[in-house]
Design an enzyme around this catalytic site. Structure first.
Site, PDB file in Angstrom:
ATOM      1  N   LYS A 148       0.692  -1.121   0.002  1.00 56.81           N
ATOM      2  CA  LYS A 148       0.020   0.002  -0.043  1.00 56.81           C
ATOM      3  C   LYS A 148       0.844   1.319  -0.140  1.00 56.81           C
ATOM      4  CE  LYS A 148      -4.063  -1.723   0.715  1.00 56.81           C
ATOM      5  NZ  LYS A 148      -5.430  -1.322   0.123  1.00 56.81           N
ATOM      6  N   ASP A 177      -0.443  -0.398  -4.395  1.00 54.23           N
ATOM      7  CA  ASP A 177      -1.897  -0.040  -4.431  1.00 54.23           C
ATOM      8  C   ASP A 177      -2.062   1.307  -3.861  1.00 54.23           C
ATOM      9  OD1 ASP A 177      -4.583   0.436  -4.376  1.00 54.23           O
ATOM     10  OD2 ASP A 177      -4.849  -1.288  -3.077  1.00 54.23           O
ATOM     11  N   LYS A 254     -13.269  -7.117  -6.575  1.00 54.62           N
ATOM     12  CA  LYS A 254     -13.729  -7.359  -5.276  1.00 54.62           C
ATOM     13  C   LYS A 254     -15.249  -7.950  -4.989  1.00 54.62           C
ATOM     14  CE  LYS A 254     -10.466  -4.495  -2.718  1.00 54.62           C
ATOM     15  NZ  LYS A 254      -9.477  -3.794  -3.826  1.00 54.62           N
TER      16      LYS A 254
END
Length: 333
Positions: A148, A177, A254
């Protein structure tokens, strides 16, 4: 059939940082459907602040579903079109009612004969915290890591640089990400720096809905994966138009955020028709939703490392047959 739902608050073992802030708890809802003494359970995994269906009447819609559970599935799905996480839970509960135990998509995976390769997820934090997570994943045998980024790119870049000095891209696949953290000009700079470091891909470099995303995807030296960009796009033709317009290199699915397994199937079909690759990621579900996603993912036979390793984040998770051995997710009884 009869149906009921309960609210459950998942508690993180350790506060988890993203570019949206630090998470300490996550709300979710469990949907139980019963018929002739059999029960099926599914997780309506709403993600506050991110889900398209993060709306005030969410529990009212769940109540409506429980009262009308005997309507035809397609009728229910049409009524729930703007509630993707409820569709996700409904699909699970019906599949579990059909197959029993903790099964949703029976396969060699659920028989414990095969596994799913996943990436190791590194949460945001200071350099020492991120470095310790990386070392832990490497020690466990991961050769694909996702970091991240977007809080402090300068220090994050140094961490990636040091990692690359030890492990070339042939040895370690690195994904990042950004959760929409960068402006267009920032993203252009970051994408070049990522390319110089041999990064596999970047998820959502700019916020969803940016008019510059198509331009960025067309000129990027580092492959771009759309994630948040897909949330709230519920019509098939709208999905097709979005991918045809932006032309990303990858999309991230997702199921809880894109309308369950049927919604994911639509995105996959469109992406593959356009030559766009994809992988599946969990979205901080409990072990109930994660188990269903893992079983679904296995049936898709996608060879890329998947983003499914979140089950150990919570102190009050549910028992599961999922077991992570190195970078392989297994379902063992």
């Amino acid at each position: 059939m009869n149906a009921q739902f309960t609210r459950h608050e998942l508690i993180f073992k350790q506060a988890s940082g993203t570019s949206r802030g630090v998470l300490t708890t996550k709300e979710t809802y469990l949907l139980e459907i019963s018929k002739n003494g059999q029960k099926g359970i599914g997780e309506c995994a709403i993600f506050r602040g991110l889900s398209y269906d993060d709306v005030p009447d969410y529990e009212e819609k769940l109540t409506w579903l429980c009262k009308n559970i005997n309507l035809d599935f397609e009728v229910l799905k049409k009524e729930l079109l703007h509630y993707p996480s409820i569709i996700f839970g409904l699909e699970q509960a019906l599949l579990n009612l059909e197959h029993g135990e903790d099964l949703y998509f029976p396969s060699d995976f659920t028989d414990g004969k095969d596994s799913i390769k996943i990436n190791g997820l590194i949460w945001m934090g200071n350099a020492d915290f991120m470095q310790s997570q990386i070392e832990e994943k490497l020690a466990k045998g991961f050769d694909c890591i996702k970091l991240k980024i977007g809080v402090d790119w300068k220090s994050e870049k140094e961490i990636i640089k040091k990692l690359r000095e030890k492990f070339p891209k042939e040895q370690l696949e690195l994904r990042v990400d950004a959760n929409g953290a960068f402006s267009y000009e920032e993203a252009r700079m970051v994408l070049q720096e990522l390319a110089d470091l041999g990064i596999h891909s970047i998820e959502q470099p700019m916020k969803a809905g940016s008019q510059f995303m198509a331009k960025l995807c067309a000129e990027t030296p580092t492959p771009i994966a759309l994630d948040e960009e897909l949330i709230g796009i519920i019509d098939f033709e709208e999905k097709k138009k979005l991918l045809e317009t932006i032309k990303p290199q990858y999309i991230i699915l997702k199921p809880a955020l894109v309308g369950g397994f049927s919604g994911s199937d639509e995105w996959i079909a469109i992406a593959e028709s356009l030559g766009i690759n994809w992988w599946i990621t969990s979205a901080l579900e409990s072990n109930i939703g994660l188990n269903a996603i893992c079983q679904y993912t296995y049936t898709k036979k996608n060879p890329l490392p998947q983003g499914l390793g979140t089950g150990a984040l919570f102190t009050n998770n549910f028992e599961t047959h999922l077991q992570l051995e190195g970078d392989q997710m297994w379902h063992k009884k």
